[in-house]
Design a protein around this motif. Structure first.
Motif, PDB file in Angstrom:
ATOM      1  N   ARG A  84      75.496  26.855  54.630  1.00 62.86           N
ATOM      2  CA  ARG A  84      76.696  26.927  55.458  1.00 62.86           C
ATOM      3  C   ARG A  84      76.411  26.436  56.873  1.00 62.86           C
ATOM      4  NH1 ARG A  84      80.197  32.079  53.404  1.00 62.86           N
ATOM      5  NH2 ARG A  84      79.425  32.070  51.264  1.00 62.86           N
ATOM      6  N   ARG A  92      84.235  40.097  46.716  1.00 71.49           N
ATOM      7  CA  ARG A  92      83.658  40.816  47.857  1.00 71.49           C
ATOM      8  C   ARG A  92      82.330  41.466  47.480  1.00 71.49           C
ATOM      9  NH1 ARG A  92      88.252  43.985  50.747  1.00 71.49           N
ATOM     10  NH2 ARG A  92      89.016  41.836  50.617  1.00 71.49           N
ATOM     11  N   ASP A 105      79.940  38.581  47.568  1.00 72.88           N
ATOM     12  CA  ASP A 105      79.805  37.958  48.890  1.00 72.88           C
ATOM     13  C   ASP A 105      80.656  38.720  49.888  1.00 72.88           C
ATOM     14  OD1 ASP A 105      79.685  36.409  51.147  1.00 72.88           O
ATOM     15  OD2 ASP A 105      79.991  34.512  50.117  1.00 72.88           O
ATOM     16  N   THR A 157      81.045  38.471  52.903  1.00 75.21           N
ATOM     17  CA  THR A 157      81.650  37.683  53.982  1.00 75.21           C
ATOM     18  C   THR A 157      83.066  37.237  53.635  1.00 75.21           C
ATOM     19  OG1 THR A 157      80.775  35.565  53.165  1.00 75.21           O
ATOM     20  CG2 THR A 157      79.384  36.818  54.682  1.00 75.21           C
ATOM     21  N   SER A 158      83.518  37.524  52.402  1.00 81.40           N
ATOM     22  CA  SER A 158      84.884  37.175  52.010  1.00 81.40           C
ATOM     23  C   SER A 158      85.891  38.258  52.373  1.00 81.40           C
ATOM     24  CB  SER A 158      84.944  36.943  50.501  1.00 81.40           C
ATOM     25  OG  SER A 158      84.702  38.167  49.804  1.00 81.40           O
ATOM     26  N   GLY A 166      85.691  31.213  57.351  1.00 80.07           N
ATOM     27  CA  GLY A 166      84.452  31.627  56.701  1.00 80.07           C
ATOM     28  C   GLY A 166      84.685  32.371  55.406  1.00 80.07           C
ATOM     29  N   ALA A 167      85.697  33.245  55.377  1.00 75.86           N
ATOM     30  CA  ALA A 167      85.986  33.998  54.149  1.00 75.86           C
ATOM     31  C   ALA A 167      86.492  33.071  53.050  1.00 75.86           C
ATOM     32  CB  ALA A 167      87.009  35.093  54.441  1.00 75.86           C
ATOM     33  N   SER A 174      83.654  31.265  51.572  1.00 73.87           N
ATOM     34  CA  SER A 174      82.952  32.110  50.601  1.00 73.87           C
ATOM     35  C   SER A 174      83.598  32.010  49.233  1.00 73.87           C
ATOM     36  CB  SER A 174      82.948  33.567  51.073  1.00 73.87           C
ATOM     37  OG  SER A 174      82.199  33.710  52.259  1.00 73.87           O
TER      38      SER A 174
END
Length: 381
Positions: free
Chosen positions: A42, A211, A214, A216-217, A267-268, A271
């Motif tokens: 990323r 979630r 990951d 970050t989602s 960002g989410a 992901s």
């Protein structure tokens, strides 16, 4: 070699910053946030412009009163929501409670009646997922006017029955016309099967597993904090829309709908794109994953039907160059009316997210060339 590798993300971010800065300066959008992953790596998001530039009355704010965009800004994803709808529907297929090629009318009492009831009886979930059902693009209660039951005279169940009863504009399989109606029929179908209002199945079947894989989602949601959101359009009956879904039909249905309603940071959403690219942690069996990615149009359109110049998976568009750029013939992508896009390319191991609020304060600009330009930079940078 290592120094060159470290410089690549910096050079790419710099090039993207220049393009986004130019788009904001030229008035195409008040803000833009881009997030990219290449080969699983990323790159720090690039954020430009103002998430809120116009006030509650639609007038431009003084610079000191504006809200700048950042990597934490939450955007209305608009029709990118349809990809999440498609995956959620496929989890019902996975569980054996829905067949992709099962006629929908058997599950929805209000679906078949109308002038073309016979034709509607052959419509399947696959038709709805691929925009080949023959249903209209938009939901209209009467010529020139959408059914927006904001006064609550019908209630949400009554609205969904009216939606399911929408008249066909063409025979199933005879054309490919992008249809928000079809995706809201899918939502209604899922609610009939599960007995649960739509936002819950999407959360339990898709967002929660994502979630867990990951965290970050976590910003993906139907119901964000408005203070964290980029504003969208000024509408006389709603004021400046911020933190509530922009799409009129989704708003009338309570915010969480099959065609629109999800919000996310760049960002989410990245992901989710990477999760999609790498197999979704086994959420779907291989056969259904293949169906998600495979071009369905040769199989669902009549031989005499004209085809668009891009392919259509179950939710994902294939090689839609207007969004994916000249080199995106193998990319799967989806855009949103508010100025958002998601591109996933398994061949190039690339995921690109670009979120804008180009409808702030009005829907007068076209940012598809911007999305295509960013996709080209991400692929070549």
């Amino acid at each position: 070699m290592n120094d060159m590798h470290r410089d690549e993300p910096h050079e790419l971010r710099s090039a993207i910053r220049d393009v986004l800065t130019g788009a904001v300066a030229d008035g195409f959008t008040p803000s833009a946030v881009c997030a990219i992953a290449r080969d699983g790596r990323r790159i720090e998001p690039v954020a430009i412009g103002d998430a809120v530039r116009y006030g509650a009355n639609g007038n431009e704010l003084a610079p000191a009163e504006r809200v700048g965009a950042s990597s934490a800004t939450v955007y209305d994803l608009a029709s990118i929501t349809k990809v999440f709808t498609a995956v959620t529907i496929l989890t019902l297929v996975r569980d054996g409670v829905l067949g992709l090629d099962e006629p929908v009318f058997g599950r929805l009492a209000a679906f078949a009646p109308g002038r073309r009831a016979g034709a509607k009886r052959v419509i399947t979930a696959r038709h709805l997922l691929t925009h080949t059902s023959g249903l209209p693009a938009e939901w209209e209660d009467a010529p020139g006017g959408r059914l927006l039951d904001r006064a609550g005279t019908l209630g949400r169940p009554g609205m969904l029955e009216r939606l399911a009863g929408s008249e066909l504009e063409a025979d199933p399989g005879s054309r490919s016309i992008y249809s928000c109606v079809g995706y809201n029929v899918l939502m209604h179908l899922a609610e009939q099967i599960t007995g649960i209002e739509w936002s819950r199945p999407v959360h339990d079947r898709l967002l929660a597993p994502l979630r867990r894989d990951d965290p970050t989602s976590a910003a993906l949601t139907y119901f964000p904090d408005p203070e964290n959101c980029a504003a969208t359009e000024y509408q006389p009956d709603r004021g400046m829309v911020r933190g509530a879904v922009h799409d009129e039909t989704a708003w009338a249905l309570g915010g969480a709908a099959g065609n629109a309603g999800l919000f996310s940071t760049a960002g989410a959403l990245l992901s989710f794109g990477e999760w999609l690219r790498t197999g979704m942690g086994g959420l779907l069996p291989p056969q259904l994953q293949d169906e998600l990615w495979r071009d369905q149009l040769p199989h669902v359109l009549d031989p005499q039907a004209s085809r668009p110049d891009y392919g259509q998976g179950l939710g994902l568009r294939i090689g839609h160059l207007a969004w994916a750029g000249r080199s995106g013939s193998e990319a799967r992508s989806h855009g949103g009316f508010t100025g958002t896009s998601l591109l996933v390319d398994r061949t190039r191991r690339l995921t690109v997210v670009l979120l804008t609020n180009r409808v702030h304060p009005s829907r007068d600009t076209d940012v598809r060339p911007l999305h295509a330009a960013v996709a080209e930079l991400a692929a070549s940078g």
